[in-house]
Scaffold this motif. Structure first.
Motif, PDB file in Angstrom:
ATOM      1  N   GLY A 266       0.828  -1.199   0.000  1.00 13.66           N
ATOM      2  CA  GLY A 266       0.000   0.000   0.000  1.00 13.66           C
ATOM      3  C   GLY A 266       0.863   1.249   0.000  1.00 13.66           C
ATOM      4  O   GLY A 266       0.604   2.201  -0.745  1.00 13.66           O
ATOM      5  N   ILE A 267       1.915   1.233   0.799  1.00 18.16           N
ATOM      6  CA  ILE A 267       2.818   2.383   0.867  1.00 18.16           C
ATOM      7  C   ILE A 267       3.555   2.552  -0.446  1.00 18.16           C
ATOM      8  O   ILE A 267       3.725   3.660  -0.956  1.00 18.16           O
ATOM      9  N   LEU A 268       3.957   1.408  -1.019  1.00 16.43           N
ATOM     10  CA  LEU A 268       4.637   1.441  -2.317  1.00 16.43           C
ATOM     11  C   LEU A 268       3.728   2.068  -3.370  1.00 16.43           C
ATOM     12  O   LEU A 268       4.154   2.925  -4.156  1.00 16.43           O
ATOM     13  N   ILE A 269       2.448   1.657  -3.326  1.00 18.28           N
ATOM     14  CA  ILE A 269       1.503   2.199  -4.310  1.00 18.28           C
ATOM     15  C   ILE A 269       1.296   3.679  -4.081  1.00 18.28           C
ATOM     16  O   ILE A 269       1.230   4.461  -5.030  1.00 18.28           O
ATOM     17  N   PHE A 270       1.229   4.095  -2.808  1.00 17.32           N
ATOM     18  CA  PHE A 270       1.104   5.529  -2.517  1.00 17.32           C
ATOM     19  C   PHE A 270       2.239   6.306  -3.168  1.00 17.32           C
ATOM     20  O   PHE A 270       2.013   7.318  -3.842  1.00 17.32           O
ATOM     21  N   PHE A 271       3.474   5.829  -2.997  1.00 19.28           N
ATOM     22  CA  PHE A 271       4.608   6.567  -3.559  1.00 19.28           C
ATOM     23  C   PHE A 271       4.626   6.503  -5.077  1.00 19.28           C
ATOM     24  O   PHE A 271       4.927   7.493  -5.734  1.00 19.28           O
ATOM     25  N   LYS A 272       4.270   5.340  -5.630  1.00 21.30           N
ATOM     26  CA  LYS A 272       4.316   5.227  -7.090  1.00 21.30           C
ATOM     27  C   LYS A 272       3.245   6.093  -7.736  1.00 21.30           C
ATOM     28  O   LYS A 272       3.509   6.791  -8.709  1.00 21.30           O
TER      29      LYS A 272
ATOM     30  N   SER B 191      10.806 -16.997  22.300  1.00 18.93           N
ATOM     31  CA  SER B 191      10.271 -15.638  22.228  1.00 18.93           C
ATOM     32  C   SER B 191      10.999 -14.891  21.113  1.00 18.93           C
ATOM     33  O   SER B 191      12.220 -14.967  20.997  1.00 18.93           O
ATOM     34  N   PHE B 192      10.254 -14.230  20.257  1.00 23.58           N
ATOM     35  CA  PHE B 192      10.824 -13.493  19.125  1.00 23.58           C
ATOM     36  C   PHE B 192      10.488 -12.008  19.247  1.00 23.58           C
ATOM     37  O   PHE B 192       9.404 -11.660  19.709  1.00 23.58           O
ATOM     38  N   THR B 193      11.393 -11.177  18.818  1.00 25.82           N
ATOM     39  CA  THR B 193      11.145  -9.730  18.839  1.00 25.82           C
ATOM     40  C   THR B 193      11.353  -9.164  17.441  1.00 25.82           C
ATOM     41  O   THR B 193      12.344  -9.478  16.779  1.00 25.82           O
ATOM     42  N   PHE B 194      10.408  -8.353  16.998  1.00 22.14           N
ATOM     43  CA  PHE B 194      10.508  -7.754  15.667  1.00 22.14           C
ATOM     44  C   PHE B 194      10.426  -6.242  15.769  1.00 22.14           C
ATOM     45  O   PHE B 194       9.620  -5.706  16.530  1.00 22.14           O
ATOM     46  N   SER B 195      11.243  -5.559  14.985  1.00 18.96           N
ATOM     47  CA  SER B 195      11.217  -4.096  14.983  1.00 18.96           C
ATOM     48  C   SER B 195      10.042  -3.610  14.143  1.00 18.96           C
ATOM     49  O   SER B 195       9.717  -4.191  13.114  1.00 18.96           O
ATOM     50  N   LEU B 196       9.414  -2.538  14.604  1.00 11.96           N
ATOM     51  CA  LEU B 196       8.290  -1.977  13.859  1.00 11.96           C
ATOM     52  C   LEU B 196       8.736  -0.823  12.973  1.00 11.96           C
ATOM     53  O   LEU B 196       7.937   0.023  12.604  1.00 11.96           O
ATOM     54  N   LYS B 197      10.026  -0.727  12.670  1.00  9.60           N
ATOM     55  CA  LYS B 197      10.515   0.380  11.856  1.00  9.60           C
ATOM     56  C   LYS B 197      11.223  -0.179  10.640  1.00  9.60           C
ATOM     57  O   LYS B 197      12.154  -0.963  10.758  1.00  9.60           O
ATOM     58  N   GLU B 198      10.774   0.239   9.463  1.00 10.42           N
ATOM     59  CA  GLU B 198      11.477  -0.159   8.240  1.00 10.42           C
ATOM     60  C   GLU B 198      11.578   1.052   7.345  1.00 10.42           C
ATOM     61  O   GLU B 198      10.759   1.955   7.415  1.00 10.42           O
ATOM     62  N   LYS B 199      12.569   1.048   6.496  1.00 11.13           N
ATOM     63  CA  LYS B 199      12.761   2.182   5.601  1.00 11.13           C
ATOM     64  C   LYS B 199      11.630   2.229   4.573  1.00 11.13           C
ATOM     65  O   LYS B 199      11.280   1.221   3.981  1.00 11.13           O
ATOM     66  N   ALA B 200      11.055   3.416   4.394  1.00 11.96           N
ATOM     67  CA  ALA B 200       9.976   3.550   3.412  1.00 11.96           C
ATOM     68  C   ALA B 200      10.574   3.726   2.019  1.00 11.96           C
ATOM     69  O   ALA B 200      11.655   4.274   1.869  1.00 11.96           O
ATOM     70  N   PRO B 201       9.866   3.253   0.984  1.00 12.31           N
ATOM     71  CA  PRO B 201      10.399   3.378  -0.371  1.00 12.31           C
ATOM     72  C   PRO B 201      10.177   4.775  -0.938  1.00 12.31           C
ATOM     73  O   PRO B 201       9.667   4.942  -2.028  1.00 12.31           O
ATOM     74  N   ALA B 202      10.553   5.818  -0.187  1.00 14.99           N
ATOM     75  CA  ALA B 202      10.302   7.193  -0.627  1.00 14.99           C
ATOM     76  C   ALA B 202      11.304   7.596  -1.710  1.00 14.99           C
ATOM     77  O   ALA B 202      12.398   7.066  -1.772  1.00 14.99           O
ATOM     78  N   PHE B 203      10.879   8.539  -2.535  1.00 17.43           N
ATOM     79  CA  PHE B 203      11.801   9.062  -3.538  1.00 17.43           C
ATOM     80  C   PHE B 203      12.732  10.083  -2.898  1.00 17.43           C
ATOM     81  O   PHE B 203      12.351  10.782  -1.967  1.00 17.43           O
ATOM     82  N   GLN B 204      13.937  10.179  -3.409  1.00 21.50           N
ATOM     83  CA  GLN B 204      14.907  11.120  -2.867  1.00 21.50           C
ATOM     84  C   GLN B 204      14.703  12.495  -3.500  1.00 21.50           C
ATOM     85  O   GLN B 204      14.501  12.595  -4.701  1.00 21.50           O
ATOM     86  N   GLU B 205      14.785  13.544  -2.673  1.00 24.55           N
ATOM     87  CA  GLU B 205      14.790  14.881  -3.250  1.00 24.55           C
ATOM     88  C   GLU B 205      16.157  15.141  -3.888  1.00 24.55           C
ATOM     89  O   GLU B 205      17.130  14.456  -3.571  1.00 24.55           O
ATOM     90  N   THR B 206      16.236  16.158  -4.772  1.00 19.75           N
ATOM     91  CA  THR B 206      17.493  16.365  -5.483  1.00 19.75           C
ATOM     92  C   THR B 206      18.559  16.964  -4.578  1.00 19.75           C
ATOM     93  O   THR B 206      19.740  16.814  -4.839  1.00 19.75           O
TER      94      THR B 206
END
Lengths: 336, 335
Positions: A266-272, B191-206
């Protein structure tokens, strides 16, 4: 289209310049191999395609050519052309190239020149086929569901000819009161579309949570609820950008039925989608300026204004791109 | 009667000029949106309470700080587009528009509140929240969170039956009871622990715009200080008179440059040329002001301490502007 051939020429020139600069940078300074550099170049070109397409259209319209004045229709055609090109780059070229890149990576680790020939028959299974698994690209931990039945591959390999090999395939099924009903374990499976062949499989049957029956099969054929390609291609794994929106369109019943939380997608689609919107907005702004002031005749002494126009329009293009990107990031950061 | 007509002509001219000012304002306000968006993002990250109001306040302050650039650009573009270039008329118009600009510069003079810089914010990230009834991917593993009364499952190498799970703002912790292994089903407590933070696939500004803005901020702050130091005096009348005289001269000079260089055939090329000239003139503005400031040190008569050097520099610039005008049109002849 003929009215815009100058714009398209400028666009190709700009893209080539950017790609060559990016390529030289990757090879010389980042010390990347050729394929990685090529992938980075394609990413660079499509990332900055909105700026390049807008500027090419603007310059093509402003600088006087032999052709007659361009119409709005030509501009709309141009928008579709660029949109088609960017979809082609982002949804088809980049995912397949990145898969090709993974395959090349396997070759490098195996120190081989080329892949051996595989003859794969999708309608039967033999354990000898699993010897060549290490040649194929793979994804880890693929799980999906159908009602109360959960299906799981620990590893799924993509072989040529859309045949998939799985390791440690398991099915767990629960009854209406959420007690174990059925467990199916197969260390080696082979899947083609919705057919799945399991090798030396074991099945356990439960009633009211207690084991009542146990069966062993040498080969067992199962029909999957969804094509295995959907399971493989829509697994968000590592690099999100490699997932193509075309697969999202193709396997939408998998998206609705598999009970997977497609949060990442969903996030990927938002950005695309915002990228494509941004592309259209920048082209429309440039077309507005270009059509208003089109066909400016540049003669000898106007060279300084012409150069300053190139500078100012480039700066303005980059700034507009950054502003729109800022809006997208702001919306993402504040709302999502 | 005649006087009324003449006044109407000037009013009409000022109206046209105001239109240019407004469009310059809108262009700069549009570019300033970059600042506004990233300020909102940074304030959200820093946990500001009334972030929209704060951001709007800073954005407004930035726009006030942009007034000198705005007036310079509007003046240049106005003189580049004006239809008549009748010498006698222009001789009067140039200082009048300088006077109009002086009003905006006085506003700039009185605004001493600083605006905030860009705030730091972390890279945008995905926060995959567990959703009951769905299989959610976490890094390499996947977790099925059951609805009420349902079993939760963890898919990671094997299938684990989950006894309990809990989350806080940054982690998801899962405890398992039993496991479906390679060939059998057996109890296994882990017991397992998972992080709730991942890099978003955002576009880079110039990055170009950010550098541009950071340089703009430092220069505009410098300009504000220079402007305030130059025109600050004990008598408010002297300050206002100083700004008025300086403005009439400086903007006439710009008007003269625009009249000499203008070329009606290549409008947009010329306008972008004037944008570059405008930015150069804006960079030169503190240097111009430093003459006034230096001259004022030597003046003993307190009331005119600011106004007199302004008069000198203003008339100097005004005369150069007139020179450009006459260079273009020739000397005015008797009608």
């Amino acid at each position: 289209m003929k009215k815009l051939n100058k714009s398209i020429l400028y666009l190709i020139l700009l893209m080539l310049t950017l790609a060559v600069v990016g390529f030289v940078y990757q090879i010389q300074f980042a010390k990347a191999d050729t394929l990685t550099a090529m992938l980075a170049c394609i990413k660079l070109v499509y990332t900055y395609l909105p700026i390049l397409a807008g500027l090419a259209l603007l310059w093509g319209l402003i600088f006087h050519g032999q052709s007659q004045p361009a119409s709005t229709g030509a501009v709309i055609l141009y928008i579709f052309l660029i949109l088609g090109g960017s979809i082609l780059l982002q949804e088809i070229a980049l995912p397949s190239l990145s898969e090709f890149h993974q395959a090349q990576q396997i070759l490098i680790t195996k120190k081989a020149k080329s892949f051996p020939k595989f003859t794969i028959n999708p309608t039967n299974i033999s354990s000898s086929e699993f010897a060549s698994l290490s040649w194929f690209v793979s994804k880890d931990n693929l799980a999906f569901a159908q009602q109360n039945t959960f299906l799981y591959f620990e590893k799924l390999f993509k072989a040529p000819g859309n045949v998939y090999y799985g390791l440690n395939f398991k099915i767990v099924s629960f009854d209406a009161k959420n007690r174990l009903e059925y467990v199916f374990i197969a260390p080696q499976v082979k899947a083609y579309e919705t057919d799945l062949f399991a090798l030396s499989a074991k099945a356990y049957e439960y009633k009211n949570g207690n084991l009542v029956g146990q069966k062993s099969y040498t080969v067992k054929k199962i029909t999957l609820p969804y094509p295995v390609e959907a399971v493989y291609s829509l697994r968000a794994h590592g690099n999100l950008e490699d997932i193509s929106l075309i697969n999202v369109l193709r396997y939408n019943d998998y998206i609705y039925g598999s009970r997977i939380n497609f949060y990442h997608m969903g996030i990927l689609i938002f950005f695309k989608v915002s990228y494509y919107t941004m592309l259209i907005i920048i082209i429309v702004i440039c077309a507005g300026f270009g059509l208003t002031f089109q066909n400016q005749r540049v003669i000898g002494k106007d060279i300084i204004p012409a150069i300053s126009f190139l500078i100012v329009s480039t700066a303005a293009g980059i700034i507009v791109y950054d502003i729109l990107l800022g809006a997208i990031n702001m919306i993402y950061g504040l709302i999502i | 009667m005649i006087l009324e007509e003449v006044t109407l002509i000037y009013l009409d001219l000022i109206k046209k000029y105001a239109r240019h000012l407004v469009s310059a304002f809108f262009y700069i306000a549009f570019i300033g949106l970059f600042y506004f968006f990233y300020l909102l993002l940074g304030m959200k990250f820093q946990g500001e309470q009334t972030l929209l109001l704060e951001a709007l306040k800073n954005y407004g302050l930035l726009l006030v700080h942009s007034l000198p650039l705005m007036t310079i650009l509007a003046t240049l573009l106005f003189f580049a587009r004006i239809e008549t270039s009748d010498t006698r008329f222009m001789l009067r118009v140039m200082p009048i528009l300088g006077g109009v600009n002086a009003i905006l510069l006085i506003l700039f003079f009185f605004f001493q509140w600083d605006f905030g810089d860009f705030m730091h914010y972390d890279q945008l990230y995905i926060r995959p929240l567990p959703q009951p009834g769905y299989i959610t991917p976490y890094e390499k593993n996947q977790i099925y969170i059951g609805k009420t009364q349902e079993r939760s499952l963890l898919f990671g190498g094997d299938i684990f039956l989950v006894a309990s799970w809990r989350t806080n703002s940054s982690f998801l912790t899962v405890t398992t009871t039993s496991r479906i292994g390679d060939a059998s089903f057996y109890p296994d407590q882990q017991s397992f622990t998972f992080s709730l933070k991942e890099k978003a696939p955002a576009f880079q500004e110039t990055g170009f715009t950010r550098v541009f803005f950071e340089n703009y901020f430092s220069y505009v702050r410098k300009l504000r200080d220079v402007f305030h130091k130059t025109f600050y005096s004990w008598g408010i009348v002297s300050s206002l008179l100083g700004i008025l005289l300086m403005s009439a001269g400086y903007f006439s000079l710009l008007g003269g440059i625009a009249i000499v260089l203008k070329e009606n055939q290549i409008q947009i090329l010329m306008r972008s040329f004037f944008v570059i000239i405008g930015i150069a003139a804006w960079f030169a503005f503190p240097h111009f002001l430093s003459f006034i400031s230096l001259m004022s040190f030597g003046i003993r008569f307190g009331l005119l301490r600011v106004a007199f050097p302004s008069l000198m520099m203003g008339s100097f610039a005004l005369l150069i502007g007139y020179g450009f005008l006459i260079l273009k049109n020739g000397l005015p002849r008797k009608a």
